[in-house]
Structures are given as C-alpha cells and as structure tokens.
Design a protein around this motif. Structure first.
Motif, short mmCIF file in Angstrom:
data_model
loop_
_atom_site.label_atom_id
_atom_site.label_comp_id
_atom_site.label_asym_id
_atom_site.label_seq_id
_atom_site.Cartn_x
_atom_site.Cartn_y
_atom_site.Cartn_z
N HIS A 121 65.29 -26.78 16.17
CA HIS A 121 66.60 -26.80 15.50
C HIS A 121 66.79 -25.57 14.60
O HIS A 121 67.23 -25.69 13.45
CB HIS A 121 66.77 -28.09 14.69
CG HIS A 121 68.22 -28.45 14.52
ND1 HIS A 121 68.67 -29.41 13.66
CD2 HIS A 121 69.33 -27.96 15.12
CE1 HIS A 121 69.98 -29.50 13.73
NE2 HIS A 121 70.40 -28.62 14.62
N HIS A 122 66.42 -24.41 15.11
CA HIS A 122 66.56 -23.17 14.36
C HIS A 122 67.96 -22.61 14.62
O HIS A 122 68.44 -22.64 15.74
CB HIS A 122 65.49 -22.18 14.83
CG HIS A 122 65.25 -21.06 13.88
ND1 HIS A 122 64.28 -21.11 12.90
CD2 HIS A 122 65.86 -19.85 13.74
CE1 HIS A 122 64.31 -19.98 12.20
NE2 HIS A 122 65.25 -19.20 12.70
N SER A 123 68.59 -22.09 13.59
CA SER A 123 69.95 -21.57 13.76
C SER A 123 69.95 -20.34 14.68
O SER A 123 69.21 -19.39 14.45
CB SER A 123 70.52 -21.18 12.40
OG SER A 123 71.64 -20.34 12.60
N PRO A 124 70.79 -20.36 15.74
CA PRO A 124 70.82 -19.21 16.64
C PRO A 124 71.25 -17.93 15.91
O PRO A 124 70.87 -16.83 16.31
CB PRO A 124 71.85 -19.60 17.72
CG PRO A 124 72.63 -20.74 17.13
CD PRO A 124 71.74 -21.43 16.15
N ALA A 125 72.01 -18.09 14.84
CA ALA A 125 72.47 -16.91 14.08
C ALA A 125 71.31 -16.24 13.34
O ALA A 125 71.46 -15.13 12.84
CB ALA A 125 73.56 -17.32 13.10
N LYS A 126 70.18 -16.94 13.28
CA LYS A 126 69.00 -16.36 12.60
C LYS A 126 67.93 -15.97 13.62
O LYS A 126 66.75 -15.92 13.30
CB LYS A 126 68.45 -17.35 11.58
CG LYS A 126 69.49 -17.70 10.52
CD LYS A 126 68.89 -17.83 9.16
CE LYS A 126 69.90 -17.64 8.04
NZ LYS A 126 71.21 -18.22 8.26
N ILE A 127 68.39 -15.71 14.84
CA ILE A 127 67.50 -15.22 15.89
C ILE A 127 68.06 -13.90 16.39
O ILE A 127 69.28 -13.75 16.54
CB ILE A 127 67.41 -16.22 17.07
CG1 ILE A 127 66.90 -17.58 16.57
CG2 ILE A 127 66.53 -15.69 18.20
CD1 ILE A 127 66.86 -18.67 17.64
N LEU A 128 67.19 -12.93 16.62
CA LEU A 128 67.62 -11.64 17.13
C LEU A 128 66.77 -11.22 18.33
O LEU A 128 65.55 -11.32 18.29
CB LEU A 128 67.53 -10.58 16.02
CG LEU A 128 67.93 -9.16 16.41
CD1 LEU A 128 68.71 -8.49 15.28
CD2 LEU A 128 66.72 -8.31 16.74
N VAL A 129 67.45 -10.84 19.40
CA VAL A 129 66.75 -10.35 20.59
C VAL A 129 66.96 -8.84 20.66
O VAL A 129 68.10 -8.37 20.69
CB VAL A 129 67.29 -11.03 21.87
CG1 VAL A 129 66.64 -10.41 23.11
CG2 VAL A 129 67.05 -12.52 21.84
#
Ligand code: SAH
Length: 346
Positions: A178-186
């Motif tokens: 349940h990690h926020s996608p906005a706090k993931i960077l590819v």
C-alpha cells in the motif's frame, strides 16, 4: 509447496486447506509489509507460517556510511547473484530507498559501474519486493519508514518490464505494501515505448529519463542505446507521457567536465526541453574505476550550469550525493565485491 507471501491466490488456497482464519493471513501481511515487523514477530500468530516464503534474497553484508546517512545492502539471490539496494536517510527525516531491477545491465553506459558489468539478469518481482521488505525491516528497527522508492539501483527497469510492473502492482496494492504510487520513481536510460506504456498503466508513478546530453554524438558516447532510441524519439515520448500524467518528467543530467557542461550545452538542453513539463536534476558524477577518462564538473561549474537552466525558465535542482565512502553509485560495490571474489578464485 511453499507459497510466496505476495501470492494472494496461493495463500488463500493454503489457508482454506488448513482451515485457517483469513484474518490471520491478513494480519501477517499487515505486520510484515505495512509495519515491517521482524519475521518471527509477524509469523508468531499465523498458523500457516511454516509453508510461506517471506524472502527471496539473503543479506550478504551491510555497509553504513561514516560520513552521512547512507547504507548499502549487498543482497544475494537464491541463484547466487549479488545485487545492491541503497538506503538514503535524509537529514529532514525522509528516507529514500534505491532498488535494483536487474543484476548487471545491457545498456552499458560509459559512466556507470553496473553498465561495465555487462549483460543483465532480470530480477523477479519478488526479488524487487524483497529489497523493499528487508530495507523496511532494517529501518523499522530505527523507527524509520521508507518514504520514497526509486528504481535507480542496478539495471534498466524497462529491460525487465513485466517484473517491474508486477512489483509496482504489489507495492501499491492495498492488501500488500500500500505504498503511494506518487512516492515511487522509475528511472530509465530512455526506452520510448516503455515510458509511454508505464505512464499509461501507472500514471501516478514518477518517471525519470537519464538524458545527460542532447547532442547526438555526445549522448551516444555516454549512453550507447541512443543509437537505437534517438533523441527525437525520447522527446516525443516525453510529450506523450506529459499528456498522460499530471506531473513533470524528471530529467537526470550527470555533469561531466568538458563533456556536457558548457554554456552551449546548457542552452541546447534548455531549447530541447522547451515546451515539455519537466524538472531537471543535475547529478554530481560519482567517479568509477572503469571510466578513468571521465571527471565530474566542480561545484562552481554545477552552480553555473544550474543558473543557465533556471534563467531559461527550467525547474532545476542540483542533487547532492550521499554515500561516497560506501561506493553508493549504481553498481559500484557489487562490482568491487565481484572483483575481489575473482581475485580470490584465481
Ligand atoms: N538504468 C536506469 C536506472 C539505473 S541508473 C537509468 O539509466 O536511469 C540511475 C541513475 O544513476 C541514472 O540517472 C544514472 O545516469 C545515474 N548514474 C549511473 N552511474 C553514475 C555515476 N557513476 N555517478 C552518478 N550518477 C550515476
């Protein structure tokens, strides 16, 4: 047959067979993937614990920086391959985790230690996720949490697209991390079609393009894949990604003395980026042994380059660098360890 903690269908079947309360499984996954409790504690009240696979990686060693809040975890796959994750504890209390998507990398960028290892082996989604779990458990012991997850470790995420997407699904799934996608960077070397596919499927996940130069010859030297995916195609990919996302695409730009850091380079970069929704990150070069001909731009030069871009109206940040003493640049430590192992063997 052991069942992966991420395999919801398999877990459900196992639970049914053994007549275990669904709540017990739910509590286990919450304890492990959301609270990052240690295995024994998380498993304590789950009757099917013995049949579950919690980890796909083993911690080989931990390297804590003596000068800043960086930690590098050297991890080993069941197949014996070494990979690394880097934890960046930032003074403000925020913590960023840098994960690997492959062991080695086929992109072979001139300045990159992982690129110098050559051909890549894809990590499975579970191996990507276990980096988050193991780092999360380590940080929980310090009262910290991973806030940002960046795919800036070893490998090219879009050369391992299916497993990348599998990992992104699990990271953002309410019943899992349940990690926020906005706090993931590819972060990518620049594979146009994959950038667009990713933005379509995960519009909230941030994308970074490692650009480094907009001069075809210079970029081809630094990033050989430019020959396959030319700069025009990268620019039109950004246009399409911008149309799919409500956020800027990050532009990563490594500053190398005499290579891509002149006033003219800044001007051409600003022209190339005009009309795009982007944020430029200027990265200080972390020297690697395999590229003795490259040198980073000094601090004054970096500030100067940043000023030029800002004058041209571009959002620009100079990234600071952590973990210089623990070889925190992409792939550096694994490369050193592998070399040491080779020396021992020969
Ligand atoms: N393959 C992906 C992600 C891994 S590299 C990509 O190319 O983006 C993550 C970032 O680290 C990239 O921006 C890359 O250009 C940068 N990088 C690689 N080697 C570096 C070095 N020696 N010093 C500073 N940054 C480096």
């Amino acid at each position: 047959m052991p069942v992966s903690i991420y395999d919801s269908l398999g877990l459900d079947e196992l639970r049914r067979q053994q007549g275990v309360d669904p709540q017990a499984v739910r509590r286990l996954r919450t304890a492990l993937l959301k609270s990052f409790e240690l295995d024994e504690r998380a498993l304590a009240e789950c009757p099917v614990g013995e049949q579950l696979v919690l980890h796909t990686l083993r911690v080989d060693s931990q390297h804590d920086s003596q000068v800043d809040g960086a930690t590098k975890l050297l991890l080993r796959t069941h197949g014996g391959m070494l990979l690394e994750s880097v934890i960046l504890r930032i003074a403000t209390g925020r913590t960023t985790l840098c994960v690997s998507s492959q062991v080695g990398c086929a992109a072979a960028c001139e300045f990159c230690a992982t690129g110098k290892m050559g051909i890549a082996q894809n990590l499975s989604a579970e191996e990507i996720l276990d980096q988050v779990l193991q780092s999360g458990q380590l940080l929980a012991g310090e009262g910290r949490r991973v806030r940002n997850i960046v795919f800036m470790g070893m490998g090219e995420p879009f050369h391992n697209e299916a497993n990348l997407y599998g990992a992104l699904e699990s990271l953002t799934a309410p019943e899992l991390f349940h990690h926020s996608p906005a706090k993931i960077l590819v972060s990518t070397v620049g594979i146009p079609d994959a950038m667009i596919r990713c933005a379509r499927r995960f519009p909230q996940v941030n994308l970074a393009l490692s650009l480094h130069s907009v001069k075809p010859q210079v970029r081809t030297r630094l990033v050989p894949l430019t020959a396959k995916y030319p700069l025009e195609d990268l620019r039109s990919a950004i246009v399409q990604v911008n149309a799919l996302q409500q956020k800027p695409v990050m532009i990563e730009y490594l500053l190398l003395a005499g290579m891509n850091d002149s006033d003219e380079d800044a001007r051409e970069l600003a022209d190339w980026l005009s009309g795009l929704t982007v944020h430029v990150n200027l990265i200080p070069y972390n020297p690697i042994e395999d590229a003795p001909e490259l040198a980073g731009t000094d601090r004054a030069g970096r500030n100067e380059f940043a000023s030029r871009l800002k004058e041209a109206g571009l959002q620009t940040t100079i990234r600071y660098s952590l973990g210089a003493d623990i070889a925190a640049a992409c792939g550096q430590l694994v490369r050193r360890e592998n070399r040491a192992a080779t020396r021992v063997r020969t």
